[in-house]
Scaffold this active site. Structure first.
Site, PDB file in Angstrom:
ATOM      1  CE  LYS A 113      -4.228  -1.191   0.155  1.00  0.00           C
ATOM      2  NZ  LYS A 113      -4.739  -0.679  -1.055  1.00  0.00           N
ATOM      3  CE  LYS A 196      -9.238 -14.883  -9.293  1.00  0.00           C
ATOM      4  NZ  LYS A 196      -8.437 -14.364  -8.231  1.00  0.00           N
ATOM      5  CE  LYS A 199     -14.125  -2.171  -7.926  1.00  0.00           C
ATOM      6  NZ  LYS A 199     -15.204  -1.756  -8.322  1.00  0.00           N
TER       7      LYS A 199
END
Ligand code: TRP
Length: 333
Positions: A113, A196, A199
């Protein structure tokens, strides 16, 4: 005998796509009948990346509605919104007193992050694992249906729970472990040829349950293919296998066979195949999309479900927090 407790958090921005439908959702639908399940929408967690206030509630509502439309039954499982439980925030605070900055900084997801959002390295991001531990420990769960990417967070939840038990000489928190049915799920590839359905893979890769027929047609027609077979009965390259795999999920066996034969005889036209795939996907998702719309428009119903879910969840949560306060030595005057 009472059923084992399962807890799982659902990302509040995660509108469902076909990959989720045949993955997490399918598992939840089975689990809800076999365990004492607590499923919640993790809106506090989403604040670590600063969504806009205008979007937050509608995102939460959409995700709640989609899970209901798929068949999550609020009569059997407990379905709630994380921020409706102040007990979670309290347990998070209590746990944090014995969670060390060093161990949080070593967490893989935190390192990732801070690479992705270097301008917003907030304390919520650092303490994400404490909040997730609070989500799980608040119901004293044993099982957590999450994938490999959450394994480290789960290990930290065990560690924080064990540490609490040791420090305050209690057996309040059992050890939660990752849980899945071990059976192979059907593979749902994406439309961009990258493998895959997801989103985050980019615009157009995923078919969402709430997508309109027009959106589905557009995405499917743009699906990645190749220039066609060059030999009869040749092995299909990965991108073509993916299209066939998607077709096998939503189309009839005859349809799949028709295009498989066409591939093998080198007469296939990908445009025709995609048109058929799009129509079959539309047919497959139509009942779900209709349910989503119907539930979404019934404000009263959705509010009632969320309120009842929070009420049920708070019973279990407040018992745990009271026990934690007592163990720590907090007393009311
Ligand atoms: N971290 C999880 C994810 O990104 C979501 C989550 C939050 C969760 N709290 C949880 C999952 C508690 C299981 C249990 O998918």
């Amino acid at each position: 005998m009472s059923k084992e407790i399962v807890v799982s958090g659902i990302r509040s921005t995660g509108n469902l796509h076909l990959g989720n439908y045949f993955g997490a959702v399918k598992n939840f639908l089975k689990m809800q009948h076999e365990y004492n399940c607590f499923f919640f929408i993790a809106d506090y967690h989403s604040l670590t990346t600063h969504p806009t206030p205008a979007d937050l509630h509608s995102n939460v509502k959409q995700v709640l509605v989609e899970y209901l439309a798929c068949g999550l039954d609020p009569e059997v499982s407990t379905l709630y919104v994380q921020s409706d439980l102040p007990e979670i925030a309290e347990l998070y605070l209590l746990l944090n007193m014995n969670v060390y900055v060093g161990e949080l900084e070593r967490c893989t997801s935190f390192k990732e992050k801070i690479r992705k959002q270097p301008d917003n390295v907030n304390a919520g991001l650092l303490t994400y694992p404490s909040l997730m531990a609070a989500d799980i420990l608040i119901h004293r769960a044993l099982k957590v249906p999450v994938g490999k990417d959450q394994e480290q967070h789960l290990e930290m939840a065990r560690q924080f729970g064990n540490r609490f038990n040791r420090l305050y000489n209690t057996e309040l928190f059992p050890e939660p472990y990752a849980f899945n049915y071990g059976t192979q799920l059907v593979k749902i590839p994406g439309l961009d040829g990258s493998g895959k359905m997801g989103k985050s893979e980019g615009e157009g890769n995923a078919i969402f349950l709430a997508d309109t027929p027009e959106a589905i047609r557009k995405k499917v027609m743009r699906a990645v293919t190749d220039s066609g077979p060059t030999q009869e009965n040749q092995e299909k390259p990965e991108v073509i296998k993916n299209i066939f795999q998607l077709m096998s999920v939503v189309s009839s066996e005859d349809t799949v066979k028709f295009f498989d034969d066409a591939y093998n005889t080198m007469t296939i036209r990908y445009g025709d195949m995609k048109k058929q795939l799009a129509e079959d996907m539309i047919k497959f998702t139509a009942p779900l999309r209709e349910k989503i719309e119907a539930i979404k428009s019934d404000e009263e119903f959705v509010s009632k479900i969320a309120r009842r879910g929070a009420e049920k969840a708070r019973e279990s949560a407040s018992a745990t927090v009271n026990a934690a306060r007592k163990a720590i030595g907090i007393r009311h005057f």
